[in-house]
Design a protein around this motif. Structure first.
Motif: not given
Length: 637
Positions: A172-181, A183-190, A469-478
């Motif tokens: 779930e966490r990686v799914e959210n990262q992919i959607e954020k980085v 721009d791939i909808p998470s519901d399209e992941c298998i 540059n420095m971007i926080f992808i989510d709470q745990n990944r930079v």
């Protein structure tokens, strides 16, 4: 997690795999519930033991796709499962890295050469031809990936949520990262497990539904793109081709757009995954072609083939690969020069990203200066020479291409350009001849868990990097972006990064041009004699530490002689570092059992004079593996 991105003619869709262990949720939908998907049966290639009739696959039933991912994320494992599901190979426990045919790939556990396989799959009563290209993941082999994509209309993008046998997988966490980085909808992941084979069938269905068929015209004259090639000593060049228009069959006369030479086709076929001859190849299909090309210079990657007397507009081809690392290569014995030359020519046919320039050395004789995309690329090329062609070579220390801006019109006239490129450190011009030196820089991207950020930033600063540059992808990944001097990362940066991050950080880079730098040429002396093969270019601020490290490593690499060896690093006439390899010493006093001390002193003096004479005339032999070792810096650099 596997993600498929349909590419070509405006189509961009997504499919993803999540490596989550045994308990995997149901696959996301593709606009319809998974249970509504049509049932697809395995269509075994055993049904095609005779010559294949490729006309039974219309364009709308063809899917050309590639697998793309970071290194060691399971691309080859997924390819193995797809080959099994389509009946291309039998399902056994020994099916590991089936498409990785090179010995170096199996030894290292990585893919270095893109491989093609045609899969036959029956779905809803239709026979589909799925052309799969498994690509490398390491940044050094990105040129292989770019060539493979030219024959595809879509890709499977592989992102690993974690190792499938670990309990801490977090899809779930990686799914959210992919959607954020991306721009791939998470519901399209298998979510699948390629290692266990869980839900892999969904990948085949998604390939059919999401990747568009190629846009080609079979009634037009033949137009085929050579996107890869291999050399067979009996059959000559075997060209991997993607047909964009027309049809080709055995007996056709074809013309190379690059050389304008005419050839007669002796065999066409598909890779299944081994060579499987066919009657014909049609537009939209991917296969191989043999046409009696005996000279390796005749088969150019990116060339367009067309039928004799039916000329066509050549396809765009490929942008030339830009070498990032250069090294001298010489035969151990000069009598092997011609054999090594032939081996290098045949291997560069397989790997067109390697550039070759003739070179010579006083110590090593005639050879070449080769350009590679990275250090791993260089090591793999050397290993393939040894394994596939039984060639033993000496590789000099790797270096990057520097530039120098000349200061006088006389020099500009001599070199015929104001800005010269230096790929051999021994030819680095003196400061009095130039106005400024330029070094290549790259824009590096590091993605890491945030707990390692501090250590990684210190590592980057130690390598003269500038943070962009420095971007926080989510709470745990930079995600960190740095501008690196290329020579600071080309040798051991990746190893240091993996050590500091316990293997969790990823690193990628792209060319960012050149910048001004204070560079100096550093000579390495053995007993006062310059070793041309060990000359290196360094930044002025790091000259002392690098010179000391090279001397220390060379000391460990050189075998002891009967005479003392002085190892020195020098900038001009100034010695900046020194190490000494002590001589073997015979105990000349062993036969003295007392007596006058002058007798002992006489023996020791005679021995010292002999050592001094030996040092003047002795030849210091440098082992071939020392050339790589001397530039390997300490991990604490």
């Amino acid at each position: 997690m596997w993600t498929l991105v349909g590419r070509g003619w405006g189509c961009a869709r997504t499919l993803a795999r999540w490596a989550t262990g045994a308990a995997l949720g149901p696959a996301p939908t593709f606009g319809a519930a998974p249970e509504s998907w049509p049932t697809c049966r395995v269509y075994s290639s055993a049904e095609f033991k005779e010559k294949l009739d490729m006309s039974r696959f219309p364009v709308e039933n063809i899917r050309n796709f590639s697998i793309v991912a970071h290194v060691d994320h399971g691309k080859s494992t997924l390819a193995d499962r797809l080959l099994e599901l389509t009946g291309t190979i039998d399902k056994t426990k020994n099916n590991k890295q089936v498409l990785d045919k090179l010995q170096v790939e199996r030894e290292r556990g990585i893919t270095v050469k893109a491989q093609t396989a045609s899969l036959f799959h029956n779905c809803e009563g239709k026979q589909y031809l799925l052309n799969l290209i498994d690509t490398p993941g390491h940044v050094d082999f990105s040129y292989e990936v770019s060539r493979s994509l030219s024959a595809c209309q879509g890709v499977l993008l592989v992102v690993d949520a974690n190792e499938i046998d670990l309990k801490n997988a977090d899809p779930e966490r990686v799914e959210n990262q992919i959607e954020k980085v991306f721009d791939i909808p998470s519901d399209e992941c298998i979510k699948i497990s390629a290692k266990l084979g869980t839900n892999v069938e969904s990948v085949l269905q998604a390939v059919i539904e999401r990747i568009p068929p190629p846009k080609v015209h079979r009634k037009n004259p033949l137009r085929a793109l050579v996107f890869d090639s291999t050399f067979d000593q009996y059959r000559g060049v075997i060209a991997n081709v993607a047909l964009f228009d027309g049809v080709v069959s055995k007996g056709d006369k074809i013309v190379s757009a690059h050389t304008q030479k005419t050839y007669e086709v002796s065999e066409v076929g598909v890779l299944n995954p081994n060579e499987q001859p066919t009657h014909k190849l049609y537009a939209g299909q991917v296969g191989y072609l043999i046409a009696g090309m005996k000279n390796v210079t005749e088969a150019q990657i990116g060339d367009t083939l067309y039928l004799h007397k039916q000329p066509v507009e050549p396809l765009p081809g490929f942008k030339s690969a830009k070498p990032m690392v250069f090294a001298g290569m010489y035969p151990v014995d000069q009598s092997e020069y011609n054999n090594l030359k032939s081996a290098i020519e045949k291997l560069t046919l397989n790997d067109s990203s390697v550039t070759v320039h003739r070179d010579s050395s006083l110590a090593l004789g005639a050879g070449w200066r080769l350009g590679f995309l990275g250090l791993l690329h260089m090591e793999v090329f050397n290993q393939r020479l040894e394994q596939e062609y039984n060639a033993s070579v000496i590789l000099t220390t790797p270096t990057v291409p520097y530039k120098a801006v000349l200061s006088s019109s006389k020099l500009i006239k001599e070199y015929r350009e104001k800005e010269i490129t230096i790929i051999n450190p021994a030819q680095f011009p003196d400061k009095s001849k130039v106005t400024e030196y330029l070094e290549p820089v790259v824009l590096g991207t590091i993605i890491t868990p945030d707990e390692y950020t501090g250590k990684i930033m210190m590592l980057c600063e130690a390598r003269r990097a500038v943070q962009k540059n420095m971007i926080f992808i989510d709470q745990n990944r930079v995600m960190l972006k740095y501008l690196f001097p290329l020579n600071e990362i080309v040798v051991d940066f990746y190893d240091s990064l993996k050590s500091l991050s316990s293997g969790y950080a990823s690193f990628d880079y792209e060319d960012a041009g050149y910048q001004t730098a204070e560079l100096v040429k550093m000579d390495i002396l053995l007993n006062g004699n310059t070793v041309e093969e060990l000359v290196t270019v360094v930044h002025k601020d790091k000259a002392h530490s690098i010179g000391k490290a090279i001397c220390e490593r060379l000391k460990d690499s050189l075998p002891r002689q009967l005479f003392e060896i002085a190892i020195q690093a020098a900038i001009g006439s100034k010695i900046i570092a020194r190490e000494t390899v002590k001589a073997y010493r015979k105990n000349v006093l062993a036969k003295c059992y007392g007596g006058d001390i002058t007798r002992k002193m006489k023996l020791l003096k005679r021995q010292a004079e002999g050592k001094k004479k030996l040092r003047k005339i002795g030849n210091v032999e440098v082992p071939k593996d020392a050339f790589i070792k001397v530039l390997k810096t300490q991990s604490s650099k």
